[in-house]
Design a protein around this motif. Sequence first.
Motif, PDB file in Angstrom:
ATOM      1  N   ARG A   6       0.834  -1.211   0.000  1.00 27.86           N
ATOM      2  CA  ARG A   6       0.000   0.000   0.000  1.00 27.86           C
ATOM      3  C   ARG A   6       0.862   1.251   0.000  1.00 27.86           C
ATOM      4  O   ARG A   6       0.528   2.244  -0.653  1.00 27.86           O
ATOM      5  CB  ARG A   6      -0.927  -0.008   1.214  1.00 27.86           C
ATOM      6  CG  ARG A   6      -2.006  -1.041   1.090  1.00 27.86           C
ATOM      7  CD  ARG A   6      -2.962  -0.993   2.256  1.00 27.86           C
ATOM      8  NE  ARG A   6      -3.278  -2.368   2.622  1.00 27.86           N
ATOM      9  CZ  ARG A   6      -3.626  -2.762   3.817  1.00 27.86           C
ATOM     10  NH1 ARG A   6      -3.742  -1.905   4.794  1.00 27.86           N
ATOM     11  NH2 ARG A   6      -3.887  -4.018   4.045  1.00 27.86           N
ATOM     12  N   VAL A   7       1.992   1.200   0.709  1.00 28.51           N
ATOM     13  CA  VAL A   7       2.927   2.332   0.700  1.00 28.51           C
ATOM     14  C   VAL A   7       3.510   2.512  -0.703  1.00 28.51           C
ATOM     15  O   VAL A   7       3.608   3.631  -1.205  1.00 28.51           O
ATOM     16  CB  VAL A   7       4.048   2.128   1.750  1.00 28.51           C
ATOM     17  CG1 VAL A   7       5.152   3.154   1.596  1.00 28.51           C
ATOM     18  CG2 VAL A   7       3.461   2.177   3.149  1.00 28.51           C
ATOM     19  N   LEU A   8       3.891   1.409  -1.351  1.00 30.39           N
ATOM     20  CA  LEU A   8       4.380   1.499  -2.729  1.00 30.39           C
ATOM     21  C   LEU A   8       3.304   2.073  -3.649  1.00 30.39           C
ATOM     22  O   LEU A   8       3.597   2.876  -4.543  1.00 30.39           O
ATOM     23  CB  LEU A   8       4.813   0.117  -3.223  1.00 30.39           C
ATOM     24  CG  LEU A   8       6.145  -0.408  -2.697  1.00 30.39           C
ATOM     25  CD1 LEU A   8       6.309  -1.877  -3.065  1.00 30.39           C
ATOM     26  CD2 LEU A   8       7.281   0.403  -3.238  1.00 30.39           C
ATOM     27  N   GLY A   9       2.064   1.666  -3.432  1.00 32.92           N
ATOM     28  CA  GLY A   9       0.960   2.215  -4.217  1.00 32.92           C
ATOM     29  C   GLY A   9       0.795   3.705  -3.995  1.00 32.92           C
ATOM     30  O   GLY A   9       0.537   4.465  -4.928  1.00 32.92           O
ATOM     31  N   PHE A  10       0.952   4.143  -2.752  1.00 32.69           N
ATOM     32  CA  PHE A  10       0.857   5.571  -2.448  1.00 32.69           C
ATOM     33  C   PHE A  10       1.937   6.352  -3.195  1.00 32.69           C
ATOM     34  O   PHE A  10       1.646   7.366  -3.844  1.00 32.69           O
ATOM     35  CB  PHE A  10       0.978   5.799  -0.938  1.00 32.69           C
ATOM     36  CG  PHE A  10       1.137   7.237  -0.559  1.00 32.69           C
ATOM     37  CD1 PHE A  10       0.038   8.078  -0.544  1.00 32.69           C
ATOM     38  CD2 PHE A  10       2.388   7.759  -0.238  1.00 32.69           C
ATOM     39  CE1 PHE A  10       0.176   9.419  -0.194  1.00 32.69           C
ATOM     40  CE2 PHE A  10       2.539   9.083   0.105  1.00 32.69           C
ATOM     41  CZ  PHE A  10       1.430   9.916   0.132  1.00 32.69           C
ATOM     42  N   LEU A  40      -3.924  -3.102  -5.175  1.00 32.62           N
ATOM     43  CA  LEU A  40      -4.650  -4.373  -5.216  1.00 32.62           C
ATOM     44  C   LEU A  40      -3.922  -5.440  -4.409  1.00 32.62           C
ATOM     45  O   LEU A  40      -4.533  -6.153  -3.609  1.00 32.62           O
ATOM     46  CB  LEU A  40      -4.823  -4.835  -6.665  1.00 32.62           C
ATOM     47  CG  LEU A  40      -5.454  -6.212  -6.864  1.00 32.62           C
ATOM     48  CD1 LEU A  40      -6.940  -6.142  -6.547  1.00 32.62           C
ATOM     49  CD2 LEU A  40      -5.218  -6.705  -8.261  1.00 32.62           C
ATOM     50  N   LEU A  41      -2.609  -5.544  -4.592  1.00 33.56           N
ATOM     51  CA  LEU A  41      -1.832  -6.528  -3.839  1.00 33.56           C
ATOM     52  C   LEU A  41      -1.873  -6.255  -2.343  1.00 33.56           C
ATOM     53  O   LEU A  41      -1.855  -7.184  -1.538  1.00 33.56           O
ATOM     54  CB  LEU A  41      -0.374  -6.524  -4.301  1.00 33.56           C
ATOM     55  CG  LEU A  41      -0.040  -7.383  -5.497  1.00 33.56           C
ATOM     56  CD1 LEU A  41       1.415  -7.186  -5.868  1.00 33.56           C
ATOM     57  CD2 LEU A  41      -0.318  -8.830  -5.220  1.00 33.56           C
ATOM     58  N   GLY A  42      -1.925  -4.985  -1.972  1.00 28.96           N
ATOM     59  CA  GLY A  42      -1.949  -4.629  -0.566  1.00 28.96           C
ATOM     60  C   GLY A  42      -3.188  -5.120   0.161  1.00 28.96           C
ATOM     61  O   GLY A  42      -3.169  -5.287   1.378  1.00 28.96           O
ATOM     62  N   TYR A  43      -4.266  -5.340  -0.569  1.00 26.84           N
ATOM     63  CA  TYR A  43      -5.514  -5.776   0.057  1.00 26.84           C
ATOM     64  C   TYR A  43      -5.837  -7.248  -0.177  1.00 26.84           C
ATOM     65  O   TYR A  43      -6.911  -7.702   0.180  1.00 26.84           O
ATOM     66  CB  TYR A  43      -6.677  -4.911  -0.432  1.00 26.84           C
ATOM     67  CG  TYR A  43      -6.627  -3.520   0.170  1.00 26.84           C
ATOM     68  CD1 TYR A  43      -6.996  -3.310   1.488  1.00 26.84           C
ATOM     69  CD2 TYR A  43      -6.186  -2.442  -0.578  1.00 26.84           C
ATOM     70  CE1 TYR A  43      -6.942  -2.044   2.047  1.00 26.84           C
ATOM     71  CE2 TYR A  43      -6.126  -1.172  -0.034  1.00 26.84           C
ATOM     72  CZ  TYR A  43      -6.504  -0.984   1.278  1.00 26.84           C
ATOM     73  OH  TYR A  43      -6.436   0.266   1.837  1.00 26.84           O
ATOM     74  N   LEU A  44      -4.919  -8.015  -0.750  1.00 22.52           N
ATOM     75  CA  LEU A  44      -5.183  -9.427  -1.016  1.00 22.52           C
ATOM     76  C   LEU A  44      -4.936 -10.335   0.186  1.00 22.52           C
ATOM     77  O   LEU A  44      -5.401 -11.472   0.196  1.00 22.52           O
ATOM     78  CB  LEU A  44      -4.337  -9.915  -2.197  1.00 22.52           C
ATOM     79  CG  LEU A  44      -4.812  -9.505  -3.573  1.00 22.52           C
ATOM     80  CD1 LEU A  44      -3.890 -10.078  -4.634  1.00 22.52           C
ATOM     81  CD2 LEU A  44      -6.234  -9.950  -3.827  1.00 22.52           C
ATOM     82  N   ASN A  45      -4.195  -9.847   1.186  1.00 16.52           N
ATOM     83  CA  ASN A  45      -3.879 -10.632   2.390  1.00 16.52           C
ATOM     84  C   ASN A  45      -3.240 -11.972   2.047  1.00 16.52           C
ATOM     85  O   ASN A  45      -3.665 -13.027   2.527  1.00 16.52           O
ATOM     86  CB  ASN A  45      -5.125 -10.841   3.254  1.00 16.52           C
ATOM     87  CG  ASN A  45      -5.623  -9.544   3.835  1.00 16.52           C
ATOM     88  OD1 ASN A  45      -4.834  -8.662   4.142  1.00 16.52           O
ATOM     89  ND2 ASN A  45      -6.932  -9.422   3.966  1.00 16.52           N
ATOM     90  N   LEU A  46      -2.203 -11.932   1.226  1.00 13.87           N
ATOM     91  CA  LEU A  46      -1.467 -13.136   0.882  1.00 13.87           C
ATOM     92  C   LEU A  46      -0.470 -13.461   1.989  1.00 13.87           C
ATOM     93  O   LEU A  46      -0.243 -12.661   2.899  1.00 13.87           O
ATOM     94  CB  LEU A  46      -0.716 -12.930  -0.440  1.00 13.87           C
ATOM     95  CG  LEU A  46      -1.575 -12.579  -1.657  1.00 13.87           C
ATOM     96  CD1 LEU A  46      -0.673 -12.237  -2.832  1.00 13.87           C
ATOM     97  CD2 LEU A  46      -2.503 -13.712  -2.000  1.00 13.87           C
TER      98      LEU A  46
END
Length: 81
Positions: A6-10, A40-46
Amino acid sequence: MDRMYRVLGFWTGIFTVMFYLGGMDKTALLFLGQTGFFVLLGYLNLTERMYMYVFGAYLTVFFAGFTYYTLFLMPPGGGLS
């Protein structure tokens, strides 16, 4: 690990806005795609291992694309004239 994406997305979102305001539309679209990918990856909880595999694949694609661009598409001399 998901917060880091999410930080990378920001930050890629910030770069998107700056590139767009600077008139670099193609680069802004590239960074907009990366922003969507990271958020999207930040919210997938992988699992943490899966996040590392995804990041490794991302780096592999980036380096392959960057190498192709610099070898075959960039003008000789790095575009300097």
